[in-house]
Design an enzyme around this catalytic site. Structure first.
Site, PDB file in Angstrom:
ATOM      1  N   HIS A   1       0.878  -1.172   0.000  1.00 35.30           N
ATOM      2  CA  HIS A   1       0.000   0.000   0.000  1.00 35.30           C
ATOM      3  C   HIS A   1       0.913   1.219   0.000  1.00 35.30           C
ATOM      4  O   HIS A   1       1.901   1.249   0.729  1.00 35.30           O
ATOM      5  CB  HIS A   1      -0.857  -0.014   1.269  1.00 35.30           C
ATOM      6  CG  HIS A   1      -1.703   1.200   1.480  1.00 35.30           C
ATOM      7  ND1 HIS A   1      -3.046   1.241   1.147  1.00 35.30           N
ATOM      8  CD2 HIS A   1      -1.408   2.420   2.014  1.00 35.30           C
ATOM      9  CE1 HIS A   1      -3.546   2.430   1.464  1.00 35.30           C
ATOM     10  NE2 HIS A   1      -2.578   3.168   1.984  1.00 35.30           N
ATOM     11  N   PHE A   2       0.614   2.229  -0.820  1.00 31.55           N
ATOM     12  CA  PHE A   2       1.453   3.414  -0.743  1.00 31.55           C
ATOM     13  C   PHE A   2       0.634   4.633  -0.345  1.00 31.55           C
ATOM     14  O   PHE A   2      -0.559   4.731  -0.606  1.00 31.55           O
ATOM     15  CB  PHE A   2       2.244   3.663  -2.032  1.00 31.55           C
ATOM     16  CG  PHE A   2       1.426   3.903  -3.272  1.00 31.55           C
ATOM     17  CD1 PHE A   2       0.819   5.120  -3.506  1.00 31.55           C
ATOM     18  CD2 PHE A   2       1.304   2.908  -4.239  1.00 31.55           C
ATOM     19  CE1 PHE A   2       0.091   5.356  -4.667  1.00 31.55           C
ATOM     20  CE2 PHE A   2       0.575   3.126  -5.399  1.00 31.55           C
ATOM     21  CZ  PHE A   2      -0.029   4.356  -5.615  1.00 31.55           C
ATOM     22  N   THR A   3       1.330   5.552   0.332  1.00 30.62           N
ATOM     23  CA  THR A   3       0.705   6.790   0.794  1.00 30.62           C
ATOM     24  C   THR A   3       1.746   7.900   0.755  1.00 30.62           C
ATOM     25  O   THR A   3       2.952   7.636   0.708  1.00 30.62           O
ATOM     26  CB  THR A   3       0.155   6.622   2.224  1.00 30.62           C
ATOM     27  OG1 THR A   3      -0.650   7.754   2.583  1.00 30.62           O
ATOM     28  CG2 THR A   3       1.289   6.484   3.248  1.00 30.62           C
TER      29      THR A   3
ATOM     30  N   ARG B   1     -15.186   3.688  -6.766  1.00 31.22           N
ATOM     31  CA  ARG B   1     -14.921   2.656  -5.771  1.00 31.22           C
ATOM     32  C   ARG B   1     -15.939   2.705  -4.629  1.00 31.22           C
ATOM     33  O   ARG B   1     -16.223   1.678  -4.013  1.00 31.22           O
ATOM     34  CB  ARG B   1     -13.497   2.794  -5.239  1.00 31.22           C
ATOM     35  CG  ARG B   1     -12.436   2.480  -6.290  1.00 31.22           C
ATOM     36  CD  ARG B   1     -11.054   2.839  -5.825  1.00 31.22           C
ATOM     37  NE  ARG B   1     -10.549   1.942  -4.808  1.00 31.22           N
ATOM     38  CZ  ARG B   1      -9.853   0.836  -5.043  1.00 31.22           C
ATOM     39  NH1 ARG B   1      -9.566   0.472  -6.286  1.00 31.22           N
ATOM     40  NH2 ARG B   1      -9.412   0.085  -4.058  1.00 31.22           N
TER      41      ARG B   1
ATOM     42  N   GLU C   1      -5.783  -6.311  -6.999  1.00 26.06           N
ATOM     43  CA  GLU C   1      -5.682  -5.783  -5.638  1.00 26.06           C
ATOM     44  C   GLU C   1      -5.942  -6.846  -4.580  1.00 26.06           C
ATOM     45  O   GLU C   1      -6.621  -7.850  -4.824  1.00 26.06           O
ATOM     46  CB  GLU C   1      -6.676  -4.642  -5.444  1.00 26.06           C
ATOM     47  CG  GLU C   1      -6.407  -3.429  -6.311  1.00 26.06           C
ATOM     48  CD  GLU C   1      -7.394  -2.304  -6.044  1.00 26.06           C
ATOM     49  OE1 GLU C   1      -7.496  -1.864  -4.880  1.00 26.06           O
ATOM     50  OE2 GLU C   1      -8.062  -1.869  -7.002  1.00 26.06           O
TER      51      GLU C   1
END
Length: 226
Positions: A12-14, A51, A169
């Site tokens: 997961h990227f942030t 989404r 995902e």
């Protein structure tokens, strides 16, 4: 023949601006419940809206936005869009590029062993064609592992579904506790030190932070010539 890797990493990227609040909470939250936790939002508004309306057809149900999203490989189509928006100076969106993004890395096996509710997809969850599964043993055939390992994943005339499948995902329902992370990854040594400083400022033990420039696109802003 490229098969499902063991262990099966998920990432997961942030934005690094969000890391302090994430550490304070001790967990990642789904998009539908993250609230003010995000100091810098890198997601596209129209994709997030889709989404929120895309139902997950298997337990625990709900909508895609009710899950914390992870990818099975770096350099995802989403990160490519972020890098290109920065390069092109596209108006009306996040323009900071992929350099400030931090990967939070875990594995399918860790999540499964912890008993968290999860759902995997065979492609981009915002697309109607995408299918979902909650069966651990189905991951080997659900996900296109050779494509996830490929450096080039754009659609081609003989296969116009590559980009969707490349965005497969692993969705964790509602929350993801940080104690299930194996470590973090960043683009440069400077970002590595920044992440370590965030942990020091929070009074926490410095984590494993890998420098992985090959996990990024790193496009520079184009000059505007008049």
């Amino acid at each position: 023949m490229i098969r499902q890797p063991q262990p099966t990493l998920i990432m997961h990227f942030t934005h690094i601006d969000n890391l302090s609040a994430i550490l304070k909470a001790g967990r990642l939250f789904s998009d539908s419940s993250v609230g003010p936790q995000l100091a810098t939002n890198v997601g596209a508004v129209e994709i997030k809206a889709r989404r929120r309306e895309r139902p997950v057809p298997c337990p625990p149900g709900g909508f895609v936005a009710d899950y914390v999203p992870f990818y099975f490989a770096p350099r995802s189509p989403m990160m490519y869009r972020i890098a290109c928006d920065h390069r092109d100076g596209k108006p009306g969106c996040y323009l900071g590029g992929d350099d400030p993004l931090v990967y939070l890395v875990s594995s399918v096996e860790q999540v499964h062993a912890a008993g968290l509710s999860w759902v995997a997809s065979d492609g981009n969850c915002a697309v109607g064609l995408t299918t979902f599964s909650i069966e651990f043993d189905e991951l080997a055939t659900l996900v296109d592992w050779p494509l996830l390992q490929a450096e080039v994943w754009k659609n081609i005339p003989e296969d116009m579904d590559r980009m969707r499948r490349r965005a497969a995902e692993f969705l964790v329902h509602r929350e993801f506790p940080l104690d299930l992370l194996a470590g973090y990854a960043v683009r440069t040594a400077e970002r590595q030190e920044q992440v370590r400083q965030v942990f020091r400022d929070a009074g926490m033990i410095e984590p494993y932070v890998a420098v992985r420039p090959d996990w990024y696109y790193g496009y520079m802003r184009r000059e505007v010539r008049r």
